[in-house]
Design a protein around this motif. Structure first.
Motif, short mmCIF file in Angstrom:
data_model
loop_
_atom_site.label_atom_id
_atom_site.label_comp_id
_atom_site.label_asym_id
_atom_site.label_seq_id
_atom_site.Cartn_x
_atom_site.Cartn_y
_atom_site.Cartn_z
N LYS A 392 46.25 30.00 31.32
CA LYS A 392 45.45 31.15 30.89
C LYS A 392 44.01 31.04 31.42
O LYS A 392 43.43 32.02 31.87
N ARG A 393 43.45 29.85 31.36
CA ARG A 393 42.08 29.68 31.87
C ARG A 393 42.02 29.92 33.38
O ARG A 393 41.04 30.46 33.89
N THR A 394 43.06 29.50 34.08
CA THR A 394 43.10 29.74 35.52
C THR A 394 43.19 31.24 35.80
O THR A 394 42.52 31.77 36.69
N GLY A 395 44.04 31.93 35.03
CA GLY A 395 44.15 33.37 35.17
C GLY A 395 42.82 34.07 34.89
O GLY A 395 42.45 35.03 35.59
N ALA A 396 42.10 33.59 33.88
CA ALA A 396 40.79 34.17 33.55
C ALA A 396 39.81 33.98 34.70
O ALA A 396 39.01 34.87 35.01
N PHE A 397 39.85 32.82 35.34
CA PHE A 397 38.98 32.57 36.49
C PHE A 397 39.28 33.55 37.62
O PHE A 397 38.37 34.11 38.24
N ILE A 398 40.56 33.75 37.89
CA ILE A 398 40.96 34.66 38.97
C ILE A 398 40.49 36.07 38.67
O ILE A 398 39.97 36.78 39.55
N ARG A 399 40.65 36.51 37.44
CA ARG A 399 40.19 37.85 37.04
C ARG A 399 38.67 37.97 37.13
O ARG A 399 38.12 39.03 37.43
N LYS A 400 37.99 36.87 36.84
CA LYS A 400 36.53 36.90 36.84
C LYS A 400 35.96 37.06 38.25
O LYS A 400 35.08 37.89 38.48
N ILE A 401 36.47 36.27 39.20
CA ILE A 401 35.87 36.31 40.53
C ILE A 401 36.39 37.47 41.37
O ILE A 401 35.79 37.81 42.39
#
Length: 521
Positions: A392-401
Motif C-alpha cells: 500500500k505504501r508503495t502504491g501511495a508513492f506511485i500515486r504521489k509522484i
C-alpha cells in the motif's frame, strides 16, 4: 517461488524443528509469529538446497513458476523489438568505454541475444474506471541476477499495480552466469526505450518518462537504480522515480548487516550450485577458485563499476525520486540505508562529490521505509500485515509522484511529450516535485484527487513530510515501521561517524579470517 516436491520432503524435519523451537521461544526475532517463522524457514531451506541443482535446472524451474492471476487482472504478452536492444547497447558501450577489461567478456557478441526480450502487461481490468492518470510501472524481477522471471513475480506485480492505480510492464532479462553484466542492464534499458519509443504496432502510444516508475525487488531493485544512473550519465530522460524493495546495490557484501542479520534472514552466505556448463567451478572447498568469481552476475573486476554496484557511484545525486523499503532483519539492510543517505546527501561533508573532473549533482529525494523484524523482500509473505502495508505504501508513492491530471497550466506542462523532454536533457534529474507541486495548496489539491480511501492515510503521510517547517523540500525521509504497519518513528539519521565508517568499507570483500562463513558451502 517454485517448490520441488523433493525439497518439501527434505524440509519437513526443519518445519517440525521450527515449530518446536518456536514454542520453546527459541526464535531469531521475538516479533515473528509461527507462520512467518515457518515461511522464512521454508525459503531459507529451498535456497540452501540450491547447491544440489545446476543453475540451468534452477532457472528452468523458476522460469515456468507462477501463481495464476484472478479474473480481475489482465495479462497481455509483448516482445521488445531488437532495435530497442541495439539502441541500449550503443548507450552502454559509450558509458563503458575504456572499461572493457573490467567487464571481462565480449558482451556484444552474446549468443543469448538470439532470444527476444519477452514481456507482459499486467493491470487491473477496472483501472481506467478509477483513475484518469496513465501511470506505468516498469517492473524488474529479482532473483540474484541468475534466476526468476516476470511470470514468477506476477503475483506481486499485480498487487502493486492495483495499489498504485497503474499498469505494469515486466520482462525477462538475460540471466547470469550465461549472460553476465551488462546484459541485464542492456535488456532493462531496452524495455525502457520500448515504453517511451514503441514501434507503430505496439498497441500503445509513447509513454512520457514522467509517467513511468521503475521498480524492482532485490537484484531487480539494484537494476532499477542502475538504470537511473545510466539514464542520468547518458543525458537521457529519467522516469518520474524508482521504487525498490530490498535493493541489492553492493555486490562486495561490504557492510555489517550481511553478517549481523544472518539469523533473521533467509539469504544464504553465498549462492552455490552444482557444477555445470554455466557454472564450471567443481571444487567449492577451494577458496582461491571461489574468490576468482564471487558473484554469478559479474566478474570480480567488474563489481566496482557503478552500474553493477550502484552504491559505489561517485555521486548518487541528480536522480528521480526514490522510494526504498527494506527489513530491519535482512542482510542487505545496511546497504539500503547507506545508499539512501548517500543519494540524498544527508551529510554533504561525507557524500558530496569532490573528485576533480567528476560532475557533482544536487541531492536526490529519497524516502526510506525500514520494517521491524522483517527479512529480505518480505513482501513475498502476503499473509503478513507488514507485507500488505508495504504494498500500500508503495502504491501511495506511485500515486504521489504521478498525480491525477488537472486542468491547470502547470499540469499540462508536467505531462509534456517525450520529444520535448529529450531535447532538454540538461534538465535530467527531474525535480518534478518542485515543478508539479509548488505550494502546500497544490499538495492539498492532489490529496483530494486520490480515489482510494485505504491509500489516503499513506498519501497524506508522505505529503506532510515533503516539506520542512521552512517550506523547503525534504530530500531524505526515514520511517521505522512496526510489524503491524504502524509508523513508530520518523527521520532517524545515522550519525556522521557511522556513515563515514560504512562508506570506507565499500568496495572491499569481507575479511575471511573474521568471517569464514562467507565462503561456507
Amino acid at each position: 517461488m517454485a517448490v520441488d516436491p523433493r525439497d518439501i520432503a527434505t524440509l519437513t524435519p526443519k518445519f517440525l524443528s521450527t515449530v518446536f523451537k518456536h514454542f520453546k521461544n527459541d526464535i531469531p526475532d521475538s516479533n515473528w509469529d509461527l507462520k512467518l517463522h515457518l515461511a522464512i524457514t521454508m525459503v531459507r531451506g529451498i535456497l540452501q538446497r540450491g547447491k544440489h541443482k545446476t543453475i540451468e535446472k534452477q532457472q528452468k524451474l523458476l522460469a515456468k513458476a507462477h501463481i495464476p492471476s484472478p479474473p480481475s487482472i489482465s495479462i497481455k504478452k509483448a516482445i521488445v523489438p531488437e532495435t530497442c536492444r541495439s539502441q541500449a547497447e550503443d548507450i552502454m558501450a559509450g558509458l563503458l568505454s575504456g572499461q572493457e577489461e573490467k567487464v571481462g567478456w565480449r558482451w556484444k557478441e552474446d549468443p543469448m541475444k538470439q532470444n527476444p526480450i519477452k514481456g507482459e502487461w499486467v493491470e487491473a481490468k477496472n483501472r481506467k474506471k478509477i483513475t484518469s492518470a496513465d501511470r506505468v510501472i516498469l517492473y524488474i524481477h529479482g532473483g540474484a541476477y541468475f534466476m526468476g522471471s516476470a511470470a514468477q513475480h506476477r503475483f506481486l506485480i499485480q498487487r502493486v499495480a492495483k495499489a498504485g492505480a497503474a499498469r505494469a510492464f515486466s520482462f525477462d532479462y538475460r540471466l547470469a552466469p550465461q549472460s553476465p553484466f551488462p546484459a541485464a542492464v542492456v535488456d532493462t534499458l531496452a524495455a525502457y526505450f520500448y515504453l517511451i519509443q514503441p514501434p507503430a504496432d505496439a498497441g500503445f502510444d509513447p509513454i512520457s518518462p514522467k509517467n513511468i516508475v521503475v521498480m524492482g525487488d532485490s537484484a531487480g531493485g539494484g537494476l532499477a537504480l542502475s538504470i537511473m544512473l545510466v539514464l542520468r550519465d547518458a543525458g537521457l530522460p529519467q522516469p518520474a522515480g524508482a521504487a525498490c524493495w530490498s535493493p541489492w546495490v553492493d555486490l562486495f557484501h561490504s557492510l555489517p548487516s550481511i553478517f549481523s542479520n544472518a539469523s533473521t534472514d533467509y539469504i544464504p552466505n553465498g549462492f552455490v550450485n552444482k557444477a555445470s556448463p554455466a557454472n564450471p567451478i567443481k571444487d567449492y572447498t577451494n577458496v582461491k577458485e571461489r574468490l576468482e568469481r564471487v558473484q554469478y552476475y559479474a566478474y570480480n573486476s567488474a563489481l566496482s563499476i557503478p552500474y553493477v554496484s550502484p552504491i559505489l557511484a561517485d555521486d548518487l545525486g541528480g536522480l528521480g525520486e526514490i522510494f526504498i523499503t527494506c527489513g530491519n532483519g535482512e542482510r542487505l539492510r545496511d546497504e539500503a540505508i547507506l545508499f539512501s543517505h548517500k543519494a540524498s546527501k544527508t551529510h554533504p561533508e561525507v557524500f558530496e562529490c569532490k573528485k576533480p573532473g567528476v560532475r557533482a549533482f544536487p541531492p536526490t529525494k529519497v524516502s526510506l521505509n525500514i520494517y521491524e523484524a522483517m527479512p529480505h523482500v518480505f513482501q513475498l509473505f502476503l499473509f503478513h500485515p507488514a507485507a500488505s502495508n508495504a504494498v500500500k505504501r508503495t502504491g501511495a508513492f506511485i500515486r504521489k509522484i504521478i498525480p491525477e491530471p488537472t486542468n491547470d497550466s502547470s499540469s499540462s506542462s508536467s505531462h509534456s511529450s517525450f520529444s520535448s523532454i529529450y531535447s532538454n536533457s540538461s534538465s535530467r534529474g527531474y525535480y518534478h516535485r518542485e515543478k508539479e507541486v509548488s505550494s502546500i495548496k497544490d499538495m492539498n489539491t492532489l490529496k483530494q484527487k486520490q480515489s482510494s480511501t485505504s491509500l489516503q492515510e499513506f498519501f497524506d503521510d508522505e505529503i506532510d513530510e515533503d516539506m520542512n517547517e521552512d517550506g523547503e523540500i525534504n530530500n531524505f525521509t526515514n520511517k521505522h515501521i512496526d510489524i503491524k504497519g504502524n509508523c513508530k518513528r520518523t527521520n532517524d539519521m545515522l550519525d556522521e561517524g557511522t556513515l563515514r565508517e560504512w562508506a570506507n568499507m565499500l568496495g572491499k570483500f569481507p575479511d575471511l579470517k573474521l568471517h569464514p562463513e562467507f565462503m561456507d558451502v
